[in-house]
Design a protein around this motif. Structure first.
Motif, PDB file in Angstrom:
ATOM      1  N   LEU A  49       4.485   1.105   4.480  1.00 26.80           N
ATOM      2  CA  LEU A  49       5.735   0.495   4.024  1.00 26.80           C
ATOM      3  C   LEU A  49       6.042   0.923   2.590  1.00 26.80           C
ATOM      4  N   ASP A  52       6.665  -4.318  -1.534  1.00 33.74           N
ATOM      5  CA  ASP A  52       6.220  -5.663  -1.173  1.00 33.74           C
ATOM      6  C   ASP A  52       7.311  -6.460  -0.457  1.00 33.74           C
ATOM      7  N   GLN A  54       9.469  -5.266   1.709  1.00 34.46           N
ATOM      8  CA  GLN A  54       9.402  -4.881   3.108  1.00 34.46           C
ATOM      9  C   GLN A  54       8.153  -5.470   3.763  1.00 34.46           C
ATOM     10  N   ARG A  55       7.043  -5.518   3.021  1.00 34.53           N
ATOM     11  CA  ARG A  55       5.813  -6.074   3.572  1.00 34.53           C
ATOM     12  C   ARG A  55       6.011  -7.546   3.965  1.00 34.53           C
ATOM     13  N   SER A  59       5.145  -8.341   7.701  1.00 36.69           N
ATOM     14  CA  SER A  59       3.955  -9.176   7.902  1.00 36.69           C
ATOM     15  C   SER A  59       4.240 -10.323   8.858  1.00 36.69           C
ATOM     16  N   ILE A  69      -1.661  -2.972   6.737  1.00 33.22           N
ATOM     17  CA  ILE A  69      -0.394  -2.642   6.089  1.00 33.22           C
ATOM     18  C   ILE A  69      -0.696  -1.983   4.752  1.00 33.22           C
ATOM     19  N   ILE A  71       1.086  -0.069   1.295  1.00 39.33           N
ATOM     20  CA  ILE A  71       2.294   0.158   0.502  1.00 39.33           C
ATOM     21  C   ILE A  71       2.187   1.518  -0.182  1.00 39.33           C
TER      22      ILE A  71
END
Length: 199
Positions: A49, A52, A54-55, A59, A69, A71
């Motif tokens: 990804l 953060d 987008q995470r 998530s 995941i 970054i």
């Protein structure tokens, strides 16, 4: 062991700069369609990804799944940036790399590519006109650990820059057509109109 890396950190410029991994296809986020196919063929799964924010969204979608995941360490560096960050957490010796927009990924084609990568740095489908499916391919992790940082050092951003540094087994799409006659495995949704045309 086999790994699957799903690249979902792109800018989605052709998708109106909306996060296409979250685009609902038949009521399910596009990324989940891809992950369900990937999980059929691998032992570990990583999602790359961009940040953060987008995470936070992804998530929630992946809650309860055994998926790592990662970054991007280098922002706005395209797929090579995502690959560079992700290979550091992958234990498997070979990995499938795909985009998050390939809902018809064929596990039998994936198995074929894993079988063909032995003795090479990558097994990459190639069309009759020479176009390479670099983001529907299987790679050797150790080869990427050497080649990807070199691309970044030299400012190379394209997946083709990475591929040219590797010992590649090119797999004609005609060979893949025996498994997937309509080559649906390569279908991707780059723009909203692709969805309207395909579905």
């Amino acid at each position: 062991m086999r790994a699957g890396l799903v690249l979902a950190g792109g800018r989605s410029s052709r998708f109106g700069f909306r996060d296409k991994s979250l685009f609902k296809l038949d009521g399910t986020p596009l990324i989940l369609h891809v992950l369900e196919r990937v999980e059929e063929s691998v032992d570990e799964v990583v999602v790359s990804l961009s940040d953060d924010r987008q995470r936070w969204y992804i998530s929630k979608i992946l809650e309860g799944r055994d998926i790592k995941i990662v970054i991007d360490e280098i922002r706005e560096y395209g797929p090579i940036g995502g690959i560079n960050a992700s290979i550091k957490v992958i234990d498997s010796e070979s990995l499938l790399i795909v985009g998050c927009d390939m809902p018809h990924l064929n596990p039998d084609v994936v198995d074929l590519l894993f079988g063909l990568v032995e003795g090479y740095d990558a097994a990459i489908p190639v069309w009759e006109n020479g176009f390479l499916e670099g983001l529907h391919s299987v790679y050797n992790r150790d080869a990427l650990l050497h080649a990807t940082p070199e691309c970044i050092r030299l400012g190379e951003r394209r997946i083709l820059d990475l591929i040219r540094r590797l010992n590649v087994r090119y797999v004609p799409v005609e060979e893949i057509r025996r498994i997937d006659p309509e080559l649906k495995t390569f279908t991707n949704i780059n723009r909203p109109e692709d969805y309207r045309i395909l579905y």
